[in-house]
Design a protein around this motif. Structure first.
Motif, PDB file in Angstrom:
ATOM      1  N   GLU A   1      -1.660  11.984  -4.500  1.00  0.00           N
ATOM      2  CA  GLU A   1      -2.197  10.529  -4.416  1.00  0.00           C
ATOM      3  C   GLU A   1      -3.881  11.026  -4.541  1.00  0.00           C
ATOM      4  O   GLU A   1      -4.616  10.211  -4.913  1.00  0.00           O
ATOM      5  CB  GLU A   1      -2.767   9.971  -3.392  1.00  0.00           C
ATOM      6  CG  GLU A   1      -0.706   9.055  -3.018  1.00  0.00           C
ATOM      7  CD  GLU A   1      -0.706   8.000  -3.741  1.00  0.00           C
ATOM      8  OE1 GLU A   1      -0.987   8.116  -4.542  1.00  0.00           O
ATOM      9  OE2 GLU A   1       0.273   7.872  -3.549  1.00  0.00           O
TER      10      GLU A   1
ATOM     11  N   SER B   1       2.097  10.631  -1.437  1.00  0.00           N
ATOM     12  CA  SER B   1       3.268   9.155  -1.252  1.00  0.00           C
ATOM     13  C   SER B   1       5.068  10.248  -0.742  1.00  0.00           C
ATOM     14  O   SER B   1       5.214  10.769  -1.529  1.00  0.00           O
ATOM     15  CB  SER B   1       3.660   8.962  -2.132  1.00  0.00           C
ATOM     16  OG  SER B   1       2.035   7.709  -1.976  1.00  0.00           O
TER      17      SER B   1
ATOM     18  N   VAL C   1       5.556   6.489   2.975  1.00  0.00           N
ATOM     19  CA  VAL C   1       4.566   6.487   3.713  1.00  0.00           C
ATOM     20  C   VAL C   1       3.517   7.647   3.285  1.00  0.00           C
ATOM     21  O   VAL C   1       3.690   8.246   2.023  1.00  0.00           O
ATOM     22  CB  VAL C   1       4.964   7.508   5.005  1.00  0.00           C
ATOM     23  CG1 VAL C   1       5.719   6.796   6.339  1.00  0.00           C
ATOM     24  CG2 VAL C   1       5.627   8.859   4.969  1.00  0.00           C
ATOM     25  N   LEU C   2       1.858   7.408   3.806  1.00  0.00           N
ATOM     26  CA  LEU C   2       0.846   8.150   3.133  1.00  0.00           C
ATOM     27  C   LEU C   2       0.778   9.822   4.330  1.00  0.00           C
ATOM     28  O   LEU C   2       0.524   8.876   5.096  1.00  0.00           O
ATOM     29  CB  LEU C   2       0.570   7.457   2.858  1.00  0.00           C
ATOM     30  CG  LEU C   2      -1.535   8.115   1.997  1.00  0.00           C
ATOM     31  CD1 LEU C   2      -1.219   8.413   0.273  1.00  0.00           C
ATOM     32  CD2 LEU C   2      -2.495   6.398   1.990  1.00  0.00           C
TER      33      LEU C   2
ATOM     34  N   GLN D   1      -3.634   5.498  13.596  1.00  0.00           N
ATOM     35  CA  GLN D   1      -3.803   5.595  12.206  1.00  0.00           C
ATOM     36  C   GLN D   1      -5.344   6.232  11.688  1.00  0.00           C
ATOM     37  O   GLN D   1      -5.578   5.256  12.277  1.00  0.00           O
ATOM     38  CB  GLN D   1      -3.077   4.867  11.600  1.00  0.00           C
ATOM     39  CG  GLN D   1      -1.542   5.048  11.485  1.00  0.00           C
ATOM     40  CD  GLN D   1      -0.908   3.928  10.919  1.00  0.00           C
ATOM     41  OE1 GLN D   1      -0.720   2.936  10.242  1.00  0.00           O
ATOM     42  NE2 GLN D   1       1.205   4.177  11.281  1.00  0.00           N
TER      43      GLN D   1
ATOM     44  N   GLY E   1      -7.145   5.007   8.794  1.00  0.00           N
ATOM     45  CA  GLY E   1      -6.554   3.856   7.953  1.00  0.00           C
ATOM     46  C   GLY E   1      -4.947   3.693   7.472  1.00  0.00           C
ATOM     47  O   GLY E   1      -4.197   3.004   8.102  1.00  0.00           O
ATOM     48  N   LYS E   2      -4.610   4.330   5.692  1.00  0.00           N
ATOM     49  CA  LYS E   2      -3.760   4.060   5.324  1.00  0.00           C
ATOM     50  C   LYS E   2      -2.850   5.556   5.993  1.00  0.00           C
ATOM     51  O   LYS E   2      -1.397   5.362   5.795  1.00  0.00           O
ATOM     52  CB  LYS E   2      -3.528   3.542   4.013  1.00  0.00           C
ATOM     53  CG  LYS E   2      -4.571   2.424   3.802  1.00  0.00           C
ATOM     54  CD  LYS E   2      -4.515   2.238   1.880  1.00  0.00           C
ATOM     55  CE  LYS E   2      -4.713   1.063   1.798  1.00  0.00           C
ATOM     56  NZ  LYS E   2      -4.976   0.579  -0.353  1.00  0.00           N
TER      57      LYS E   2
ATOM     58  N   GLU F   1      -0.852   6.961   7.450  1.00  0.00           N
ATOM     59  CA  GLU F   1       0.669   7.352   8.955  1.00  0.00           C
ATOM     60  C   GLU F   1       0.636   8.529   9.240  1.00  0.00           C
ATOM     61  O   GLU F   1       1.493   8.478   9.793  1.00  0.00           O
ATOM     62  CB  GLU F   1       1.451   6.481   8.246  1.00  0.00           C
ATOM     63  CG  GLU F   1       1.879   5.143   7.577  1.00  0.00           C
ATOM     64  CD  GLU F   1       2.834   4.262   6.966  1.00  0.00           C
ATOM     65  OE1 GLU F   1       3.453   4.527   8.025  1.00  0.00           O
ATOM     66  OE2 GLU F   1       2.873   3.996   6.129  1.00  0.00           O
TER      67      GLU F   1
END
Length: 135
Positions: A35, A41, A50-51, A80, A82-83, A85
């Motif tokens: 990413e 990813s 998951v990121l 976490q 933010g996004k 994980e």
């Protein structure tokens, strides 16, 4: 000034040997897509995407290709950022050695390239000549 070579070698050597066992929060994952900014990813064995972020000691040292395997440490949902994980804590470089471990998931099939095949490869060879067929 760059990082000392001993740090680079240590990070590379650490990724060749698998750990004895995994913790509850760790899991193997397959890289789907880079990413950018050290984010990847990844697909877990249960097909969840998951990121994850690459650990600082591996940045600019080890590159991860799409379809490769990594060991991720997933954070609790409360912790976490933010996004993101979790974090990539190890990179699978010697896949044969890692596959021998009991924690390797059956959901990740063996790669299409296998060293144990007895068939000869035709890569880099000339095609058979037509004069052999005229006999």
């Amino acid at each position: 000034m760059g990082r000392p070579k001993r740090d680079i070698r240590a990070a590379a050597e650490e990724s060749t040997t698998p750990p004895a066992q995994l913790t509850q929060s760790q899991s193997l994952a397959r890289v789907i897509k880079a990413e950018g900014n050290s984010l990847y990813s990844c697909s877990l064995p249960n097909k969840r995407t998951v990121l994850v972020e690459l650990a600082a000691r591996f940045r600019n040292t080890i590159w991860i290709k799409r379809g490769g395997y990594v060991l991720v440490d997933l954070a609790d949902p409360k912790e976490q950022k933010g996004k993101v994980e979790g974090e990539v804590v190890n990179v699978v470089r010697d896949e044969k050695e890692w596959r021998k471990q009991s924690f390797w998931p059956n959901e990740f099939p063996r790669s299409t390239y296998d060293d144990s095949e007895d068939e000869e490869s035709t890569v880099g060879r000339m095609p058979p000549s037509d004069s052999e067929d005229e006999d």
